[in-house]
Design an enzyme around this catalytic site. Structure first.
Site, PDB file in Angstrom:
ATOM      1  N   GLY A 134       0.835  -1.194   0.000  1.00 36.88           N
ATOM      2  CA  GLY A 134       0.000   0.000   0.000  1.00 36.88           C
ATOM      3  C   GLY A 134       0.867   1.239   0.000  1.00 36.88           C
ATOM      4  O   GLY A 134       2.038   1.208  -0.391  1.00 36.88           O
ATOM      5  N   ARG A 135       0.305   2.349   0.495  1.00 36.40           N
ATOM      6  CA  ARG A 135       1.051   3.611   0.475  1.00 36.40           C
ATOM      7  C   ARG A 135       2.408   3.484   1.162  1.00 36.40           C
ATOM      8  O   ARG A 135       3.437   3.884   0.640  1.00 36.40           O
ATOM      9  CB  ARG A 135       0.237   4.707   1.175  1.00 36.40           C
ATOM     10  N   ILE A 136       2.395   2.948   2.402  1.00 32.80           N
ATOM     11  CA  ILE A 136       3.636   2.891   3.176  1.00 32.80           C
ATOM     12  C   ILE A 136       4.609   1.913   2.552  1.00 32.80           C
ATOM     13  O   ILE A 136       5.819   2.184   2.465  1.00 32.80           O
ATOM     14  CB  ILE A 136       3.333   2.535   4.641  1.00 32.80           C
ATOM     15  N   SER A 155       4.047  -1.792  11.918  1.00 34.76           N
ATOM     16  CA  SER A 155       2.619  -1.800  11.595  1.00 34.76           C
ATOM     17  C   SER A 155       1.728  -2.117  12.790  1.00 34.76           C
ATOM     18  O   SER A 155       1.089  -1.237  13.348  1.00 34.76           O
ATOM     19  CB  SER A 155       2.348  -2.777  10.447  1.00 34.76           C
ATOM     20  N   GLU A 170       0.169  -2.479  24.380  1.00 31.33           N
ATOM     21  CA  GLU A 170       0.935  -1.235  24.498  1.00 31.33           C
ATOM     22  C   GLU A 170       0.433  -0.395  25.671  1.00 31.33           C
ATOM     23  O   GLU A 170      -0.772  -0.143  25.768  1.00 31.33           O
ATOM     24  CB  GLU A 170       0.842  -0.441  23.189  1.00 31.33           C
ATOM     25  N   HIS A 224       6.286   2.829  19.528  1.00 34.55           N
ATOM     26  CA  HIS A 224       5.220   3.177  18.588  1.00 34.55           C
ATOM     27  C   HIS A 224       5.339   4.645  18.147  1.00 34.55           C
ATOM     28  O   HIS A 224       4.390   5.430  18.277  1.00 34.55           O
ATOM     29  CB  HIS A 224       3.841   2.923  19.211  1.00 34.55           C
ATOM     30  N   ALA A 277       7.056   5.380  14.975  1.00 26.25           N
ATOM     31  CA  ALA A 277       7.435   5.455  13.560  1.00 26.25           C
ATOM     32  C   ALA A 277       6.574   6.439  12.786  1.00 26.25           C
ATOM     33  O   ALA A 277       7.082   7.210  11.967  1.00 26.25           O
ATOM     34  CB  ALA A 277       7.347   4.065  12.922  1.00 26.25           C
TER      35      ALA A 277
END
Length: 335
Positions: free
Chosen positions: A165-167, A246, A276, A300, A302
């Protein structure tokens, strides 16, 4: 004539006053008043009652407040649920679709941020920067030891991307700039992107066996949960680097810890965890404390740097205003 009032219910842990300040410069775009009601941490019965009068729901970027079917059933007037992040697995998309409520995420607002983090992580692990830093600051000159351990360039290596996808595509674009070959696996083949990025489509098994760097960029679904486990980790090269920015649940964390400890792979970079913040006995945190492994752990971040947050806020606010003004939302993920 009484002016119309629009109610935006915020599930974010941010204070109401702060959320109000985000909309303040744009209130003139609306034909009525805008009221922000924060519900983070409130009793469920109270939240359900407040949702009855909501026009728009602003989701929780921390993923602590889940939007389930019961909540959706109380959204009698809601025109949009705007999630201020890329991820949206805490929202019951099917319930929203069934009730005709579009759910939008932040689109590509943090695409570049996650892609940059992924390349940064790969380079740090391939060149063993963490070990080099720790030894040097402790007055240990590990030059020859690092040469014996092996440090590598990205030039000429194969980068396998799971999820194009985009990433995934932006990661490929940046990895290519370093001279890496790109292979990818996705549910859908993208021949246009293949041509643009000189990328090769591959089944998952082949990608795992041939790649020097493997990064995963897929949403969390029942099909993708723990898609990387012991079987998949054992397919990887002993010199492979694994990167996950992700979702933590995409990976069997116990198996990954074992893979690093027993040197099935060379290293891993993890930005996300199944819980988390992770507990102190989380297998990867315990491993990082107990052993000298090539492991990069971040909290978390990124896709949450200052630039990305600014883009996410701008996109979310404008999408909400667009809908309240009678327009169609962008970046809808469930319709």
């Amino acid at each position: 004539m009484t002016q119309e009032e629009y109610v935006v219910v915020s599930m974010s842990p941010l204070p109401e006053s702060f959320v109000e300040s985000l909309f303040a410069p744009f209130k003139s775009q609306l034909k009525g008043d805008l009221k922000i009601i924060g519900v983070f941490g409130k009793p469920r019965d109270e939240v359900l009652e407040i949702l009855e009068n909501a026009d728009v729901v602003l989701g929780d970027y921390s993923f602590q407040m889940k939007i389930d079917e019961e909540m959706v059933e109380h959204m009698k007037k809601v025109r949009l649920i705007q999630q201020p992040s890329t991820g949206f697995d805490h929202i019951d998309l099917e319930a929203c679709r069934k009730h005709g409520i579009p759910v939008a995420n932040a689109g590509g607002a943090n695409t570049a941020s996650v892609a940059e983090w992924s390349v940064m992580a790969a380079l740090m692990l391939m060149k063993r920067i963490l070990y080099a830093h720790e030894t040097t600051k402790n007055w240990e000159w590990a030059q020859w030891k690092l040469m014996d351990m092996g440090t590598f360039d990205l030039l000429g290596k194969t980068w396998g991307i799971i999820g194009f996808g985009r990433i995934g595509r932006e990661t490929a674009r940046r990895a290519r700039a370093f001279g890496a070959r790109i292979v990818y696996h996705d549910k859908f083949r993208n021949e246009q992107a293949e041509s643009e990025l000189e990328a090769e489509f591959s089944d998952l098994g082949k990608l795992l066996r041939m790649s020097d760097v493997i990064s995963i960029h897929v949403p969390l679904t029942p099909e993708t949960k723990e898609m990387i486990g012991q079987k998949e980790l054992r397919m990887m090269k002993p010199t492979a680097i694994f990167i996950n920015p992700s979702r933590g649940e995409l990976v069997d964390e116990e198996a990954l810890a074992r893979a690093l400890k027993e040197k099935w792979i060379m290293g891993a970079a993890i930005d996300v965890y199944s819980k988390e913040p992770p507990d102190r006995d989380h297998p990867l945190l315990k491993l990082a404390k107990e052993a000298k492994v090539n492991l990069l752990l971040t909290p978390h971040i990124a896709g949450a740097n200052a630039d990305a947050r600014a883009r996410i806020i701008q996109h979310s606010v404008q999408n909400i205003l667009r809908v309240l003004a009678g327009g169609q939302p962008e970046s809808v993920v469930n319709m």
